[in-house]
Design a protein around this motif. Structure first.
Motif, PDB file in Angstrom:
ATOM      1  N   ARG A 126      23.050 -18.311  -0.496  1.00  0.00           N
ATOM      2  CA  ARG A 126      23.281 -17.151  -1.373  1.00  0.00           C
ATOM      3  C   ARG A 126      23.207 -15.848  -0.587  1.00  0.00           C
ATOM      4  O   ARG A 126      24.075 -14.995  -0.703  1.00  0.00           O
ATOM      5  CB  ARG A 126      22.243 -17.155  -2.497  1.00  0.00           C
ATOM      6  CG  ARG A 126      22.452 -16.042  -3.479  1.00  0.00           C
ATOM      7  CD  ARG A 126      21.601 -16.218  -4.727  1.00  0.00           C
ATOM      8  NE  ARG A 126      22.023 -15.244  -5.713  1.00  0.00           N
ATOM      9  CZ  ARG A 126      21.197 -14.437  -6.351  1.00  0.00           C
ATOM     10  NH1 ARG A 126      19.906 -14.528  -6.160  1.00  0.00           N
ATOM     11  NH2 ARG A 126      21.661 -13.568  -7.220  1.00  0.00           N
ATOM     12  N   TYR A 127      22.141 -15.690   0.200  1.00  0.00           N
ATOM     13  CA  TYR A 127      21.938 -14.464   0.971  1.00  0.00           C
ATOM     14  C   TYR A 127      22.484 -14.689   2.372  1.00  0.00           C
ATOM     15  O   TYR A 127      21.761 -15.094   3.279  1.00  0.00           O
ATOM     16  CB  TYR A 127      20.457 -14.092   1.006  1.00  0.00           C
ATOM     17  CG  TYR A 127      19.922 -13.752  -0.367  1.00  0.00           C
ATOM     18  CD1 TYR A 127      20.182 -12.518  -0.933  1.00  0.00           C
ATOM     19  CD2 TYR A 127      19.179 -14.678  -1.084  1.00  0.00           C
ATOM     20  CE1 TYR A 127      19.714 -12.209  -2.206  1.00  0.00           C
ATOM     21  CE2 TYR A 127      18.702 -14.379  -2.351  1.00  0.00           C
ATOM     22  CZ  TYR A 127      18.977 -13.145  -2.905  1.00  0.00           C
ATOM     23  OH  TYR A 127      18.511 -12.837  -4.156  1.00  0.00           O
ATOM     24  N   HIS A 128      23.763 -14.434   2.519  1.00  0.00           N
ATOM     25  CA  HIS A 128      24.447 -14.689   3.787  1.00  0.00           C
ATOM     26  C   HIS A 128      25.525 -13.618   3.951  1.00  0.00           C
ATOM     27  O   HIS A 128      26.324 -13.392   3.037  1.00  0.00           O
ATOM     28  CB  HIS A 128      25.061 -16.094   3.750  1.00  0.00           C
ATOM     29  CG  HIS A 128      25.523 -16.571   5.067  1.00  0.00           C
ATOM     30  ND1 HIS A 128      26.760 -16.277   5.566  1.00  0.00           N
ATOM     31  CD2 HIS A 128      24.901 -17.308   6.007  1.00  0.00           C
ATOM     32  CE1 HIS A 128      26.894 -16.817   6.756  1.00  0.00           C
ATOM     33  NE2 HIS A 128      25.777 -17.455   7.045  1.00  0.00           N
ATOM     34  N   ARG A 131      29.149 -14.479   3.116  1.00  0.00           N
ATOM     35  CA  ARG A 131      29.390 -14.576   1.664  1.00  0.00           C
ATOM     36  C   ARG A 131      29.468 -13.190   1.030  1.00  0.00           C
ATOM     37  O   ARG A 131      30.334 -12.924   0.195  1.00  0.00           O
ATOM     38  CB  ARG A 131      28.281 -15.388   1.005  1.00  0.00           C
ATOM     39  CG  ARG A 131      28.453 -15.520  -0.500  1.00  0.00           C
ATOM     40  CD  ARG A 131      27.462 -16.532  -1.092  1.00  0.00           C
ATOM     41  NE  ARG A 131      27.695 -16.673  -2.505  1.00  0.00           N
ATOM     42  CZ  ARG A 131      26.995 -16.028  -3.439  1.00  0.00           C
ATOM     43  NH1 ARG A 131      26.018 -15.226  -3.110  1.00  0.00           N
ATOM     44  NH2 ARG A 131      27.271 -16.204  -4.719  1.00  0.00           N
ATOM     45  N   ILE A 132      28.578 -12.289   1.449  1.00  0.00           N
ATOM     46  CA  ILE A 132      28.564 -10.935   0.887  1.00  0.00           C
ATOM     47  C   ILE A 132      29.859 -10.209   1.228  1.00  0.00           C
ATOM     48  O   ILE A 132      30.481  -9.581   0.361  1.00  0.00           O
ATOM     49  CB  ILE A 132      27.319 -10.166   1.384  1.00  0.00           C
ATOM     50  CG1 ILE A 132      26.055 -10.809   0.799  1.00  0.00           C
ATOM     51  CG2 ILE A 132      27.424  -8.681   1.012  1.00  0.00           C
ATOM     52  CD1 ILE A 132      24.762 -10.337   1.430  1.00  0.00           C
ATOM     53  N   ARG A 133      30.308 -10.313   2.472  1.00  0.00           N
ATOM     54  CA  ARG A 133      31.565  -9.661   2.863  1.00  0.00           C
ATOM     55  C   ARG A 133      32.751 -10.271   2.112  1.00  0.00           C
ATOM     56  O   ARG A 133      33.667  -9.552   1.707  1.00  0.00           O
ATOM     57  CB  ARG A 133      31.775  -9.751   4.375  1.00  0.00           C
ATOM     58  CG  ARG A 133      30.760  -8.952   5.168  1.00  0.00           C
ATOM     59  CD  ARG A 133      31.104  -8.880   6.652  1.00  0.00           C
ATOM     60  NE  ARG A 133      31.338 -10.159   7.287  1.00  0.00           N
ATOM     61  CZ  ARG A 133      30.388 -10.963   7.770  1.00  0.00           C
ATOM     62  NH1 ARG A 133      29.101 -10.638   7.662  1.00  0.00           N
ATOM     63  NH2 ARG A 133      30.698 -12.113   8.352  1.00  0.00           N
ATOM     64  N   GLU A 134      32.720 -11.571   1.910  1.00  0.00           N
ATOM     65  CA  GLU A 134      33.801 -12.220   1.166  1.00  0.00           C
ATOM     66  C   GLU A 134      33.826 -11.732  -0.281  1.00  0.00           C
ATOM     67  O   GLU A 134      34.897 -11.456  -0.836  1.00  0.00           O
ATOM     68  CB  GLU A 134      33.656 -13.738   1.214  1.00  0.00           C
ATOM     69  CG  GLU A 134      34.815 -14.461   0.558  1.00  0.00           C
ATOM     70  CD  GLU A 134      34.767 -15.967   0.745  1.00  0.00           C
ATOM     71  OE1 GLU A 134      35.614 -16.637   0.130  1.00  0.00           O
ATOM     72  OE2 GLU A 134      33.903 -16.474   1.485  1.00  0.00           O
ATOM     73  N   LEU A 135      32.662 -11.610  -0.907  1.00  0.00           N
ATOM     74  CA  LEU A 135      32.605 -11.088  -2.280  1.00  0.00           C
ATOM     75  C   LEU A 135      33.166  -9.667  -2.334  1.00  0.00           C
ATOM     76  O   LEU A 135      33.909  -9.321  -3.266  1.00  0.00           O
ATOM     77  CB  LEU A 135      31.163 -11.114  -2.795  1.00  0.00           C
ATOM     78  CG  LEU A 135      30.580 -12.497  -3.089  1.00  0.00           C
ATOM     79  CD1 LEU A 135      29.069 -12.413  -3.299  1.00  0.00           C
ATOM     80  CD2 LEU A 135      31.276 -13.135  -4.285  1.00  0.00           C
ATOM     81  N   MET A 136      32.814  -8.855  -1.355  1.00  0.00           N
ATOM     82  CA  MET A 136      33.347  -7.487  -1.304  1.00  0.00           C
ATOM     83  C   MET A 136      34.864  -7.505  -1.188  1.00  0.00           C
ATOM     84  O   MET A 136      35.564  -6.780  -1.903  1.00  0.00           O
ATOM     85  CB  MET A 136      32.769  -6.730  -0.099  1.00  0.00           C
ATOM     86  CG  MET A 136      31.338  -6.355  -0.198  1.00  0.00           C
ATOM     87  SD  MET A 136      30.853  -5.581   1.381  1.00  0.00           S
ATOM     88  CE  MET A 136      29.289  -4.890   0.926  1.00  0.00           C
ATOM     89  N   ALA A 137      35.370  -8.319  -0.262  1.00  0.00           N
ATOM     90  CA  ALA A 137      36.812  -8.370  -0.009  1.00  0.00           C
ATOM     91  C   ALA A 137      37.582  -8.849  -1.232  1.00  0.00           C
ATOM     92  O   ALA A 137      38.704  -8.401  -1.483  1.00  0.00           O
ATOM     93  CB  ALA A 137      37.102  -9.286   1.186  1.00  0.00           C
ATOM     94  N   GLU A 142      29.349  -8.957  -7.463  1.00  0.00           N
ATOM     95  CA  GLU A 142      28.188  -9.838  -7.296  1.00  0.00           C
ATOM     96  C   GLU A 142      27.415  -9.526  -6.008  1.00  0.00           C
ATOM     97  O   GLU A 142      26.207  -9.748  -5.931  1.00  0.00           O
ATOM     98  CB  GLU A 142      28.629 -11.303  -7.299  1.00  0.00           C
ATOM     99  CG  GLU A 142      27.491 -12.288  -7.266  1.00  0.00           C
ATOM    100  CD  GLU A 142      27.964 -13.732  -7.167  1.00  0.00           C
ATOM    101  OE1 GLU A 142      27.133 -14.580  -6.802  1.00  0.00           O
ATOM    102  OE2 GLU A 142      29.142 -14.018  -7.453  1.00  0.00           O
ATOM    103  N   TRP A 143      28.091  -8.992  -4.998  1.00  0.00           N
ATOM    104  CA  TRP A 143      27.432  -8.670  -3.717  1.00  0.00           C
ATOM    105  C   TRP A 143      26.274  -7.708  -3.919  1.00  0.00           C
ATOM    106  O   TRP A 143      25.305  -7.743  -3.156  1.00  0.00           O
ATOM    107  CB  TRP A 143      28.442  -8.112  -2.708  1.00  0.00           C
ATOM    108  CG  TRP A 143      28.965  -6.738  -3.038  1.00  0.00           C
ATOM    109  CD1 TRP A 143      30.059  -6.422  -3.786  1.00  0.00           C
ATOM    110  CD2 TRP A 143      28.390  -5.493  -2.634  1.00  0.00           C
ATOM    111  NE1 TRP A 143      30.208  -5.057  -3.880  1.00  0.00           N
ATOM    112  CE2 TRP A 143      29.192  -4.464  -3.181  1.00  0.00           C
ATOM    113  CE3 TRP A 143      27.279  -5.144  -1.880  1.00  0.00           C
ATOM    114  CZ2 TRP A 143      28.924  -3.113  -2.981  1.00  0.00           C
ATOM    115  CZ3 TRP A 143      27.007  -3.792  -1.680  1.00  0.00           C
ATOM    116  CH2 TRP A 143      27.822  -2.800  -2.230  1.00  0.00           C
ATOM    117  N   ARG A 144      26.358  -6.833  -4.915  1.00  0.00           N
ATOM    118  CA  ARG A 144      25.320  -5.807  -5.132  1.00  0.00           C
ATOM    119  C   ARG A 144      23.954  -6.430  -5.425  1.00  0.00           C
ATOM    120  O   ARG A 144      22.924  -5.860  -5.077  1.00  0.00           O
ATOM    121  CB  ARG A 144      25.718  -4.885  -6.270  1.00  0.00           C
ATOM    122  CG  ARG A 144      26.914  -4.041  -5.942  1.00  0.00           C
ATOM    123  CD  ARG A 144      27.304  -3.128  -7.105  1.00  0.00           C
ATOM    124  NE  ARG A 144      28.544  -2.454  -6.817  1.00  0.00           N
ATOM    125  CZ  ARG A 144      28.661  -1.412  -6.004  1.00  0.00           C
ATOM    126  NH1 ARG A 144      27.599  -0.907  -5.413  1.00  0.00           N
ATOM    127  NH2 ARG A 144      29.836  -0.844  -5.790  1.00  0.00           N
TER     128      ARG A 144
END
Length: 175
Positions: A126-128, A131-137, A142-144
């Protein structure tokens, strides 16, 4: 005074990183956060510059009352893994241990003879950063939930989501 070195790219700094720092502060007086790949920014894999990542971490450290216990340094890559370990240690204040959740990183420092400590990662799938950059892109907010509030605010200030989307527009891009 006991110090731990905590190297990583922190693209971006997330709640898992903060949990690891807090875990280390339970055992060590200070943590040196080594911001790696410092020479790179404005790429899909490394969208944020070293200075921007430094600022993200500083804001979190300040709001959590950890100034004076957590320090940040920036480390450019040299693309020679075994030499990199000595290079990182030469750029850091004296540390007692190198801590990471990355087995490869720990292995490299063990090879050099430096004591290592494996940190327990907070929900690593989850905290990776990837994954966070992919959610942003992909346009998901959800990245927030995965980054401290001050990091989310800073990314908004710098129009970081727009940057990630522009850099990672191709659906086949590696995050």
């Amino acid at each position: 005074m006991k110090r731990a070195l905590f190297p990583g790219r922190f693209q971006p700094f997330h709640k898992g990183h903060l949990a690891a720092i807090n875990q280390l502060l339970d055992e060590y007086d200070e943590v040196i956060v080594a911001i790696g790949s410092a020479q790179e920014g404005y790429t899909c894999r490394n969208p944020f510059t070293a200075g921007e990542r430094w600022e993200m971490i500083y804001r979190v450290i300040r709001e959590n009352g950890l100034l004076g216990r957590v320090w940040m340094i920036t480390i450019p890559d040299i693309n020679m893994p075994l030499t990199w370990t000595a290079y990182v240690l030469s750029m850091s204040p004296k540390v007692d241990v190198v801590a990471s959740g990355n087995p490869q990183t720990l292995y490299l420092f063990e090879w050099l003879g430096k004591p290592t400590k494996r940190v327990t990662l907070l929900e690593p799938t989850r905290y990776h950063g990837t994954r966070i950059r992919e959610l942003m892109a992909r346009g998901s907010d959800e990245w927030r939930e995965l980054v401290p509030p001050s990091v989310s605010e800073y990314i908004d200030e710098m129009k970081g989501v727009e940057r990630v989307r522009r850099l990672c527009f191709d659906e086949h891009t590696t995050y």
